[in-house]
Design an enzyme around this catalytic site. Structure first.
Site, PDB file in Angstrom:
ATOM      1  N   PHE A  35      -4.639  32.854  72.046  1.00 39.35           N
ATOM      2  CA  PHE A  35      -5.645  32.012  71.387  1.00 39.35           C
ATOM      3  C   PHE A  35      -5.760  30.669  72.110  1.00 39.35           C
ATOM      4  CE2 PHE A  35      -6.577  28.882  67.874  1.00 39.35           C
ATOM      5  CZ  PHE A  35      -7.943  29.051  67.963  1.00 39.35           C
ATOM      6  N   LEU A  62       6.096  42.838  64.179  1.00 45.15           N
ATOM      7  CA  LEU A  62       6.469  43.229  65.545  1.00 45.15           C
ATOM      8  C   LEU A  62       7.886  43.807  65.485  1.00 45.15           C
ATOM      9  CD1 LEU A  62       5.834  42.992  68.666  1.00 45.15           C
ATOM     10  CD2 LEU A  62       6.951  40.770  68.591  1.00 45.15           C
ATOM     11  N   ALA A 113       9.676  26.415  65.721  1.00 40.26           N
ATOM     12  CA  ALA A 113       9.089  25.204  66.289  1.00 40.26           C
ATOM     13  C   ALA A 113       8.298  24.530  65.175  1.00 40.26           C
ATOM     14  CB  ALA A 113       8.175  25.560  67.460  1.00 40.26           C
ATOM     15  N   TYR A 144      -2.454  22.912  59.215  1.00 43.48           N
ATOM     16  CA  TYR A 144      -1.336  22.826  60.159  1.00 43.48           C
ATOM     17  C   TYR A 144      -0.090  22.268  59.471  1.00 43.48           C
ATOM     18  CZ  TYR A 144       1.185  21.683  64.492  1.00 43.48           C
ATOM     19  OH  TYR A 144       2.124  21.598  65.504  1.00 43.48           O
ATOM     20  N   GLN A 161      18.771  33.416  51.037  1.00 44.99           N
ATOM     21  CA  GLN A 161      18.682  34.692  50.323  1.00 44.99           C
ATOM     22  C   GLN A 161      19.222  35.864  51.141  1.00 44.99           C
ATOM     23  OE1 GLN A 161      14.785  35.017  48.568  1.00 44.99           O
ATOM     24  NE2 GLN A 161      15.046  37.182  48.071  1.00 44.99           N
TER      25      GLN A 161
HETATM   26  N1  LIG Z   1       3.308  20.118  72.014  1.00 43.29           N
HETATM   27  C1  LIG Z   1       3.683  19.348  71.015  1.00 43.29           C
HETATM   28  O1  LIG Z   1       3.634  18.125  71.129  1.00 43.29           O
HETATM   29  C2  LIG Z   1       4.198  19.952  69.725  1.00 43.29           C
HETATM   30  C3  LIG Z   1       4.609  19.081  68.718  1.00 43.29           C
HETATM   31  C4  LIG Z   1       5.080  19.610  67.532  1.00 43.29           C
HETATM   32  C5  LIG Z   1       5.174  20.968  67.358  1.00 43.29           C
HETATM   33  N2  LIG Z   1       4.771  21.801  68.348  1.00 43.29           N
HETATM   34  C6  LIG Z   1       4.846  23.248  68.091  1.00 43.29           C
HETATM   35  O2  LIG Z   1       5.316  23.932  69.224  1.00 43.29           O
HETATM   36  C7  LIG Z   1       4.661  25.188  69.330  1.00 43.29           C
HETATM   37  C8  LIG Z   1       4.020  25.328  70.703  1.00 43.29           C
HETATM   38  O3  LIG Z   1       3.076  24.288  70.864  1.00 43.29           O
HETATM   39  P1  LIG Z   1       2.292  24.061  72.224  1.00 43.29           P
HETATM   40  O4  LIG Z   1       2.112  22.611  72.372  1.00 43.29           O
HETATM   41  O5  LIG Z   1       2.924  24.831  73.298  1.00 43.29           O
HETATM   42  O6  LIG Z   1       0.868  24.663  71.840  1.00 43.29           O
HETATM   43  P2  LIG Z   1      -0.001  25.803  72.552  1.00 43.29           P
HETATM   44  O7  LIG Z   1      -1.271  25.894  71.774  1.00 43.29           O
HETATM   45  O8  LIG Z   1      -0.072  25.561  74.007  1.00 43.29           O
HETATM   46  O9  LIG Z   1       0.891  27.091  72.319  1.00 43.29           O
HETATM   47  C9  LIG Z   1       0.798  27.903  71.180  1.00 43.29           C
HETATM   48  C10 LIG Z   1       0.833  29.341  71.642  1.00 43.29           C
HETATM   49  O10 LIG Z   1       0.794  30.195  70.476  1.00 43.29           O
HETATM   50  C11 LIG Z   1      -0.158  31.225  70.711  1.00 43.29           C
HETATM   51  N3  LIG Z   1      -0.644  31.684  69.408  1.00 43.29           N
HETATM   52  C12 LIG Z   1      -1.412  31.023  68.512  1.00 43.29           C
HETATM   53  N4  LIG Z   1      -1.637  31.788  67.433  1.00 43.29           N
HETATM   54  C13 LIG Z   1      -0.964  32.950  67.642  1.00 43.29           C
HETATM   55  C14 LIG Z   1      -0.815  34.145  66.897  1.00 43.29           C
HETATM   56  N5  LIG Z   1      -1.386  34.289  65.696  1.00 43.29           N
HETATM   57  N6  LIG Z   1      -0.063  35.141  67.440  1.00 43.29           N
HETATM   58  C15 LIG Z   1       0.504  35.022  68.667  1.00 43.29           C
HETATM   59  N7  LIG Z   1       0.389  33.921  69.416  1.00 43.29           N
HETATM   60  C16 LIG Z   1      -0.337  32.892  68.907  1.00 43.29           C
HETATM   61  C17 LIG Z   1      -1.223  30.581  71.568  1.00 43.29           C
HETATM   62  O11 LIG Z   1      -2.031  31.505  72.259  1.00 43.29           O
HETATM   63  C18 LIG Z   1      -0.378  29.719  72.495  1.00 43.29           C
HETATM   64  O12 LIG Z   1       0.044  30.438  73.623  1.00 43.29           O
HETATM   65  C19 LIG Z   1       3.648  25.266  68.192  1.00 43.29           C
HETATM   66  O13 LIG Z   1       4.220  25.991  67.134  1.00 43.29           O
HETATM   67  C20 LIG Z   1       3.469  23.826  67.802  1.00 43.29           C
HETATM   68  O14 LIG Z   1       3.128  23.691  66.449  1.00 43.29           O
HETATM   69  C21 LIG Z   1       4.267  21.317  69.533  1.00 43.29           C
END
Ligand SMILES: NC(=O)c1ccc[n+]([C@@H]2O[C@H](COP(=O)([O-])OP(=O)(O)OC[C@H]3O[C@@H](n4cnc5c(N)ncnc54)[C@H](O)[C@@H]3O)[C@@H](O)[C@H]2O)c1
Length: 321
Positions: A35, A62, A113, A144, A161
């Protein structure tokens, strides 16, 4: 050698984590629905026999035999998570249920995360893990923030649990190569605008503060947290406590790119937090972790990534020609 599943492994953080865990001698399975992630982020790993890529949406179950799961799947920038808010919530909530169910079945350790957004617009500064947050449950960011809060609840309920071994990381603003150029995150936005010579858009007066953690430091923190002893569940803040105003960030990027872009000011979006700074005492105490990369050092690497990316896309992507 451990077999490790990374959901969201083709995203910004996930792709760096895949690299790191492979380099540490593990077998890595990356599950992603692309996505916001892309094959480009992991293309250099595809030839590695210890790396496996599965196109999979975590809102569906999965079944894989693994020792550890890093659950990163979720769009992370407002532009992306507000595109389809219902799907964002499903990804956080159903995704957590599916991955926790898998962890329970195969007795894997699982790391979530989570995010500093669980603190919302905080009244406590800097934020410690004991602070419960101030979050709007019905706003445009809620899909979010509340999705991530619910996922944390699920992690702790599966732990209490069903005895699942959990680790919850609350990640603060992280930046680095492979962020998307147009996902509205402040570091990538400013760098791309500066490289193109476009005006740099600051929301509000730019006095709101953020702390910026370089991706390599964050990945060290995630791997360190996963390796802590079983009794450690978190939540644990991971981020860089050094605070900058948004305006200072813009000025650093202008200086490092040598750009002459002007600064322009726009109204603040709804629920935009004024301050955001992690207290990382717990991470220091549990695993001796703290960020090592200085802002200028991290920005230089990120700028050179975007410079190359815009270069490959041709002169028009730089605002030239
Ligand atoms: N980058 C930051 O500053 C930050 C801060 C806080 C939390 N996070 C958390 O870290 C994680 C990664 O963030 P990121 O910055 O790499 O964002 P990103 O959008 O680059 O990565 C998210 C990944 O999840 C995949 N994805 C989304 N929905 C999905 C689904 N339903 N099934 C399978 N894959 C799915 C996307 O294709 C993408 O590869 C996230 O959970 C985000 O909330 C990131």
């Amino acid at each position: 050698m451990k077999r490790i599943l990374i959901t969201g492994g083709a995203g910004f953080l996930g792709s760096h984590l895949c690299e790191r865990l492979l380099a540490d001698g593990n077998e890595v399975i990356c599950a992603d629905n692309f996505f916001t992630g892309s094959k480009r982020n992991i293309i250099h790993l595809l030839a590695n026999p210890y790396f496996e890529l599965i196109r999979h949406d975590v809102t569906f179950p999965l079944y894989v035999e693994v020792d550890e799961i890093y659950n990163l799947a979720c769009p992370a920038s407002p532009v992306n998570y507000q595109f389809d808010p219902v799907q964002t919530l499903k990804t956080s909530v159903h995704g957590a249920i599916n991955m926790l169910g898998l962890a329970k079945r195969v007795k894997a350790r699982i790391l979530q995360a989570s995010t500093s957004e669980v603190y919302g617009d905080p009244e406590v500064h800097p934020q410690t893990e004991s602070y419960w947050g101030k979050v709007n449950p019905i706003g445009i960011r809620s899909c979010y923030d509340e999705g991530k809060r619910c996922a944390e609840t699920l992690f702790f309920d599966y732990h209490r649990q069903h005895g699942v071994a959990i680790k919850v990381a609350r990640i603060f603003n992280t930046y680095g190569p492979r962020m998307q150029p147009n996902d509205g995150r402040v570091v990538s936005n400013f760098i791309v605008q500066a490289l193109r010579g476009d005006p740099i858009t600051i929301y509000g007066e730019g006095q709101q503060t953020r702390s910026f953690c370089y991706v390599d430091d964050l990945v060290d923190g995630l791997v360190g947290l996963m390796a802590t002893q079983g009794a450690v569940t978190g939540p644990v803040n991971l981020g860089n406590p050094v605070e900058f105003t948004i305006r200072q960030l813009a000025e650093r990027i202008l200086a490092l790119t040598g750009s002459s872009s002007e600064l322009i000011f726009r109204p603040l979006p709804q629920d935009d937090p004024q301050q955001r700074q992690p207290n990382i005492s717990l991470a220091k105490q549990l695993m001796g972790w703290e960020p090592m990369v200085m802002l200028d050092q991290g920005l230089e690497k990120t700028i050179s990534y975007f410079d190359q990316l815009l270069g490959e896309a041709g002169p028009s992507s730089r605002g030239e020609g």
